[in-house]
Design a protein around this motif. Structure first.
Motif, mmCIF file in Angstrom:
data_model
loop_
_atom_site.group_PDB
_atom_site.id
_atom_site.type_symbol
_atom_site.label_atom_id
_atom_site.label_comp_id
_atom_site.label_asym_id
_atom_site.label_seq_id
_atom_site.Cartn_x
_atom_site.Cartn_y
_atom_site.Cartn_z
ATOM 1 N N SER A 409 0.968 -1.263 0.183
ATOM 2 C CA SER A 409 0.046 -0.082 0.174
ATOM 3 C C SER A 409 0.998 1.074 -0.065
ATOM 4 O O SER A 409 2.250 1.108 0.204
ATOM 5 C CB SER A 409 -0.862 0.082 1.259
ATOM 6 O OG SER A 409 -0.312 0.051 2.500
ATOM 7 N N VAL A 410 0.277 2.534 -0.328
ATOM 8 C CA VAL A 410 1.066 3.744 -0.316
ATOM 9 C C VAL A 410 0.472 4.682 0.172
ATOM 10 O O VAL A 410 -0.825 4.697 0.225
ATOM 11 C CB VAL A 410 1.425 4.007 -1.711
ATOM 12 C CG1 VAL A 410 0.179 4.380 -2.589
ATOM 13 C CG2 VAL A 410 2.329 5.349 -1.899
ATOM 14 N N GLN A 411 1.157 5.712 1.146
ATOM 15 C CA GLN A 411 0.450 6.718 1.935
ATOM 16 C C GLN A 411 1.029 8.056 1.700
ATOM 17 O O GLN A 411 2.286 7.933 1.303
ATOM 18 C CB GLN A 411 0.451 6.270 3.440
ATOM 19 C CG GLN A 411 -0.015 4.871 3.711
ATOM 20 C CD GLN A 411 0.171 4.398 5.004
ATOM 21 O OE1 GLN A 411 1.147 5.295 5.833
ATOM 22 N NE2 GLN A 411 -0.149 3.672 5.606
ATOM 23 N N ARG A 453 5.181 7.206 1.105
ATOM 24 C CA ARG A 453 5.687 6.055 1.829
ATOM 25 C C ARG A 453 4.852 4.755 1.439
ATOM 26 O O ARG A 453 3.647 4.504 1.385
ATOM 27 C CB ARG A 453 5.677 6.130 3.546
ATOM 28 C CG ARG A 453 6.188 5.163 4.296
ATOM 29 C CD ARG A 453 5.959 5.541 5.738
ATOM 30 N NE ARG A 453 6.552 6.699 6.100
ATOM 31 C CZ ARG A 453 7.787 6.864 6.483
ATOM 32 N NH1 ARG A 453 8.481 5.500 6.624
ATOM 33 N NH2 ARG A 453 8.526 7.845 6.972
ATOM 34 N N PHE A 454 5.769 3.748 1.105
ATOM 35 C CA PHE A 454 5.180 2.581 0.720
ATOM 36 C C PHE A 454 5.140 1.544 2.034
ATOM 37 O O PHE A 454 6.310 1.480 2.899
ATOM 38 C CB PHE A 454 6.070 1.849 -0.286
ATOM 39 C CG PHE A 454 5.977 2.238 -1.561
ATOM 40 C CD1 PHE A 454 4.914 1.892 -2.405
ATOM 41 C CD2 PHE A 454 6.915 3.381 -2.033
ATOM 42 C CE1 PHE A 454 4.661 2.204 -3.727
ATOM 43 C CE2 PHE A 454 6.643 4.010 -3.163
ATOM 44 C CZ PHE A 454 5.806 3.511 -4.225
ATOM 45 N N VAL A 455 4.029 0.948 2.158
ATOM 46 C CA VAL A 455 3.760 0.161 3.463
ATOM 47 C C VAL A 455 3.564 -1.519 2.987
ATOM 48 O O VAL A 455 3.062 -1.613 2.084
ATOM 49 C CB VAL A 455 2.622 0.556 4.292
ATOM 50 C CG1 VAL A 455 2.532 -0.485 5.484
ATOM 51 C CG2 VAL A 455 2.931 1.852 4.779
ATOM 52 N N GLU A 457 3.083 -5.317 4.110
ATOM 53 C CA GLU A 457 2.728 -6.273 5.255
ATOM 54 C C GLU A 457 2.657 -7.828 4.683
ATOM 55 O O GLU A 457 2.285 -7.938 3.656
ATOM 56 C CB GLU A 457 1.261 -5.797 5.754
ATOM 57 C CG GLU A 457 1.496 -4.302 6.255
ATOM 58 C CD GLU A 457 -0.151 -4.034 6.512
ATOM 59 O OE1 GLU A 457 -0.337 -3.409 7.840
ATOM 60 O OE2 GLU A 457 -0.947 -3.978 5.852
ATOM 61 N N ALA A 465 6.029 -6.249 9.198
ATOM 62 C CA ALA A 465 5.743 -5.009 8.302
ATOM 63 C C ALA A 465 6.845 -4.269 7.962
ATOM 64 O O ALA A 465 7.632 -4.072 9.121
ATOM 65 C CB ALA A 465 4.576 -4.267 9.136
ATOM 66 N N ARG A 466 7.054 -3.279 6.862
ATOM 67 C CA ARG A 466 8.118 -2.647 6.559
ATOM 68 C C ARG A 466 7.488 -1.162 5.878
ATOM 69 O O ARG A 466 6.465 -1.458 5.244
ATOM 70 C CB ARG A 466 9.022 -3.317 5.414
ATOM 71 C CG ARG A 466 9.779 -4.525 5.983
ATOM 72 C CD ARG A 466 10.848 -3.928 7.219
ATOM 73 N NE ARG A 466 11.696 -3.260 6.939
ATOM 74 C CZ ARG A 466 12.930 -3.430 6.490
ATOM 75 N NH1 ARG A 466 13.273 -4.778 6.271
ATOM 76 N NH2 ARG A 466 13.601 -2.609 6.236
ATOM 77 N N SER A 467 8.029 -0.250 6.075
ATOM 78 C CA SER A 467 7.755 0.998 5.684
ATOM 79 C C SER A 467 8.944 1.600 4.800
ATOM 80 O O SER A 467 9.887 1.766 5.724
ATOM 81 C CB SER A 467 7.107 1.885 6.952
ATOM 82 O OG SER A 467 6.877 3.228 6.260
ATOM 83 N N GLU A 468 8.837 2.104 3.762
ATOM 84 C CA GLU A 468 9.908 2.688 3.142
ATOM 85 C C GLU A 468 9.491 3.862 2.325
ATOM 86 O O GLU A 468 8.458 3.988 1.710
ATOM 87 C CB GLU A 468 10.223 1.584 1.778
ATOM 88 C CG GLU A 468 10.791 0.172 2.233
ATOM 89 C CD GLU A 468 12.188 0.378 2.891
ATOM 90 O OE1 GLU A 468 13.101 1.416 2.459
ATOM 91 O OE2 GLU A 468 12.626 -0.414 3.831
ATOM 92 N N LYS A 469 10.470 4.871 2.504
ATOM 93 C CA LYS A 469 10.240 6.093 2.064
ATOM 94 C C LYS A 469 10.348 6.332 0.412
ATOM 95 O O LYS A 469 11.319 5.545 0.085
ATOM 96 C CB LYS A 469 11.276 7.093 2.684
ATOM 97 C CG LYS A 469 10.882 7.399 4.374
ATOM 98 C CD LYS A 469 11.784 8.269 4.730
ATOM 99 C CE LYS A 469 11.767 8.366 6.214
ATOM 100 N NZ LYS A 469 12.785 9.506 6.962
#
Length: 476
Positions: A409-411, A453-455, A457, A465-469
């Motif tokens: 997902s993306v935020q 930010r890409f999330v 899961e 879970a990872r979060s990448e800028k």
């Protein structure tokens, strides 16, 4: 009058007429004598332990694969249940730092323990000398055999020894390659002579190095090639336990009968038998004091204790002791109390902290790794419904041995979404790269770059879970 300086003549070379002189001592072959005792047993225990690990690890299986395998072609390192990638190089660096600090710590405590008991040069020299003794006999027999003219018996004896040496060396080289190629497949390839050129090269090179170093060069590697022998003194101090000769008790040395009282005849405990020199693998005389050639194997301790028993004298003429201990006549317990001193405390503390940090980080690391790469060939484009679209390439790396289904997902911007699939399957211990298109409605975001930010899961394990800028480009 000043004392005249002693002039040491330089030995002339064989060809005096040419005016050539040699300042190098000719190498004399060393014939170490076999020895039994406490330290000999400890040394052989170390040999068996290290070689059981070296030869046995490649044959262990873990999750239907080789437990320890450095698969260079696939760029994956398997260590039992851990899978490491090139991005995990930091763990290798940490392991090397821990190994270096361990060397410093144990050297400061008890001298060259590594050299005497666990160094590959020492271990394989012990194995090769064991074969040599079984085939040619002990020290005197080997000296007589080498001095004898060539004969059928000598040729047969030497040939048998070298055949066994080569067999051990080749098996050692084969095992070495087995850490980089699945060893069960490797055995079939060797029998079929179907190895690749680099596999043949490294197997034969490692075998030749083992055969040459352990069979021929032996102590010369320790004396002239190993850098550790040169800087070991920087890690010693007067409270380091080293193999020492008690000159105060042993001198003056001299032969005598067992019934003679050494004090009555003005002699020390040393009977000047020379056995301490005969058993030394580097050929030094420990009675001359600490020398850089000494590898701390304590063979001289074992043989001297045997002689002291025969003479009815107390053991320990040659023993593990410290410089302070000999000077101040400290007993063993008093010397051991000096183990805790500033140098060893600093080494031990750093070693403990780094070891805990390294293995703790390895145990708690997230096996899911993600890299986001934005397509720089097309900064942004407008699609049919007026949305602005950026393209990315997402690299998923699954460092666990469990297949994962990942949700992406993306935020970061209102109405931002992924155009296309958002679930991806990644096999165990593998990676996968997928193209991803991200869109935002018209009028959202500022011209230029916008942080997003890409999330990622994992459906079966929320802790992964990872979060990448990343950045989203909006045309100006």
């Amino acid at each position: 009058m000043a004392e005249a300086k002693k002039v040491i003549p330089i030995q002339a070379a064989a060809d005096d007429s040419a005016g050539l002189f040699s300042i190098y001592q000719a190498h004399q072959k060393i014939y170490p004598r076999s020895v039994t005792g406490v330290f000999a047993k400890l040394r052989w225990a170390a040999v068996l332990f290290t070689q059981l690990i070296y030869y046995g690890l490649p044959w262990l299986t873990w999750n239907d694969r080789q437990a320890v395998l450095f698969e260079l072609q696939a760029r994956k390192f398997y260590l039992f249940g851990v899978v490491l990638w090139p991005q995990d190089f930091i763990y290798l660096a940490g392991l090397l730092v821990v190994a270096a600090l361990s060397l410093f710590f144990f050297t400061a405590v008890a001298g060259r323990l590594w050299c005497g008991y666990a160094c590959p040069q020492t271990v394989y020299t012990e194995l090769f000398m064991w074969i040599e003794r079984r085939i040619e006999g002990d020290r005197v027999a080997r000296m007589k055999l080498d001095a004898a003219p060539m004969s059928a018996r000598k040729l047969r004896t030497k040939g048998t020894k070298h055949a066994l040496w080569l067999a051990l060396a080749l098996f050692t080289g084969f095992t070495f390659i087995g850490y980089f190629t699945p060893i069960r497949e490797l055995g079939t390839q060797v029998l079929a002579f179907s190895l690749g050129p680099w596999q043949w090269f490294w197997m034969l090179f490692y075998s030749f190095a083992t055969w040459g170093n352990a069979g021929f060069m032996r102590e010369q590697v320790c004396k002239y090639m190993c850098p550790y022998a040169r800087f070991q003194s920087a890690m010693f101090d007067k409270d380091t336990m080293i193999v020492t000769y008690d000159a105060e008790r042993g001198e003056p040395r001299g032969s005598r009968s067992r019934k003679a009282d050494p004090k009555a005849i003005g002699l020390g405990s040393c009977v000047d038998c020379g056995l301490c020199v005969q058993v030394c693998p580097t050929g030094i005389d420990i009675r001359n004091g600490l020398q850089y050639e000494c590898i701390g194997c304590a063979a001289c301790v074992d043989v001297c204790d045997t002689v002291m028993d025969r003479m009815g004298y107390p053991k320990g003429l040659v023993r593990y002791a410290t410089s302070h201990g000999l000077k101040d006549h400290l007993n063993r317990s008093q010397m051991l109390r000096h183990v805790l001193r500033p140098r060893t405390i600093v080494y031990g503390t750093l070693l403990g902290l780094l070891t805990i940090a390294l293995f703790g980080s390895l145990a708690w690391r997230n096996p899911l790794k993600v890299d986001v790469i934005r397509d720089r060939n097309a900064l942004a484009r407008v699609v049919d419904d007026g949305r602005i679209e950026n393209s990315y390439r997402i690299h998923f790396m699954n460092a666990s041995e469990t297949p994962r289904r990942l949700t992406l997902s993306v935020q970061g911007l209102d109405g931002i979404r992924i155009a296309g699939p958002v679930e991806f399957d990644v096999a165990a211990a593998s990676n996968r790269a997928v193209p991803v298109s991200v869109q935002v409605p018209p009028g959202i975001g500022v011209a230029g770059s916008n942080p997003i930010r890409f999330v990622i899961e994992a459906g079966d394990d929320p802790s992964l879970a990872r979060s990448e800028k990343a950045v989203f480009m909006v045309p100006r």
